[in-house]
Enzyme design. Structure first.
Site: not given
Ligand code: 1HE
Length: 257
Positions: A25, A61, A63, A65, A108, A111, A131, A139
């Site tokens: 993503r 999606a 940062l 994580l 992010g 951002e 976050e 961040g």
């Molecule tokens: C990820 C990430 C990620 C997906 N880091 N691996 N961001 C979040 O908290 C958002 C987290 N993500 C989600 O809520 C959902 O993934 C989505 C709404 C974006 C998309 O959902 P979906 O159903 O299309 O995909 P999925 O099945 O959740 O994810 C597909 C793969 O991407 C899956 O990995 P797989 O190996 O199991 O296939 C997920 O783990 C991976 N994936 N999002 C790592 N964010 C400078 S500071 C900034 C601070 C932030 O940005 S915090 C917010 C982080």
């Protein structure tokens, strides 16, 4: 730093910068953030505007994580500063940048979108700041750039309550300047980038570098900075030619949209 998660293509004077980590993503790993920084630091001089978009069902999606391992306070600070430096290369870089948004624009990812100059969202777009519920804080410059778009109260609400804005709401609260049909954000962003690239470079420079600073200055300072910038821009030979073109019937008239 290059990354297989970032694809850069030049179409005439528009650079297309695509996040190509759709399987994850387009989550922003450190490598991808560095690749973004390098891409904007090394754009060829022939480029007049850029489009950023994301491969797959979501723009970004946020940062990565999986990299959010145990960092001490100093390491966390340095990580945030790395994002600041990279996204600053977009906001204060060489050319206007237009984000083509679809699906998740979260954390992010929001951002990143906020560091761009124009945002085009299709109707699948949604905006969130998870976050708040992950026990962390923005961040990547979000606390500076996001309130400029939607205000402190709305950002506070998003982070405290997990509120998600859909595409229509996002346009209403000013996340995006354009709302388009699903699947057409890139085309619209590219069309806008081509148009933006035809502007006089100094006009684009003033819009990117002077306008946001003027907006944050006390009015008296702002008026003075505006006068300085205005004098510099209008003195350029290109400005004189464009005005002459209009006065001699060659320049385009302003017409209703
Ligand atoms: C990820 C990430 C990620 C997906 N880091 N691996 N961001 C979040 O908290 C958002 C987290 N993500 C989600 O809520 C959902 O993934 C989505 C709404 C974006 C998309 O959902 P979906 O159903 O299309 O995909 P999925 O099945 O959740 O994810 C597909 C793969 O991407 C899956 O990995 P797989 O190996 O199991 O296939 C997920 O783990 C991976 N994936 N999002 C790592 N964010 C400078 S500071 C900034 C601070 C932030 O940005 S915090 C917010 C982080």
């Amino acid at each position: 730093m290059t990354s297989s998660d970032l694809h850069i293509e030049l179409r005439d004077d528009v650079a297309i910068i695509r996040l190509t980590r759709g399987a994850k993503r387009n989550a922003l790993s450190d490598g991808l953030i560095l690749a973004l920084r390098d891409a904007f630091q090394n754009l060829p001089a022939s480029v007049g505007a850029a489009v950023i978009d994301g491969e797959g069902p979501h723009f970004c999606a946020g940062l990565d994580l999986s990299e959010l391992k145990e960092r001490d306070a100093g390491q966390g600070l340095a990580h945030s500063r790395l994002w600041h430096a990279a996204l600053d290369c977009i906001e204060k870089g060489p050319v206007p940048v237009i984000a083509a948004l679809h699906g998740a624009v979260v954390g992010g990812g929001l951002e990143l979108a906020s560091a761009c100059h124009i945002r085009v969202a299709d109707r699948s777009t949604f905006y969130a700041l998870p976050e708040g519920s992950r026990g962390i804080f923005v961040g990547g410059g979000g606390s500076v750039r996001i309130p400029r778009l939607i205000g402190v109260a709305r950002m506070t609400d998003m982070m405290m309550t997990g509120r998600v804005y859909n595409a229509e709401e996002g346009e209403r609260v000013n996340f995006a300047q354009y709302l388009v049909d699903e699947g057409t954000a890139f085309d619209k962003a590219f069309e806008l980038a081509k148009r933006v690239a035809t502007n006089a470079p100094l006009t684009n420079y003033a819009l990117m570098h002077a306008l946001p600073r003027i907006a944050e200055q006390p009015a008296d300072h702002g008026f003075f900075t505006e006068a300085l910038m205005s004098g510099i821009v209008q003195a350029a030979p290109e400005a004189k030619q464009r005005v002459r073109d209009f006065l001699e019937g060659r320049g385009a008239k302003v017409s209703k949209g």
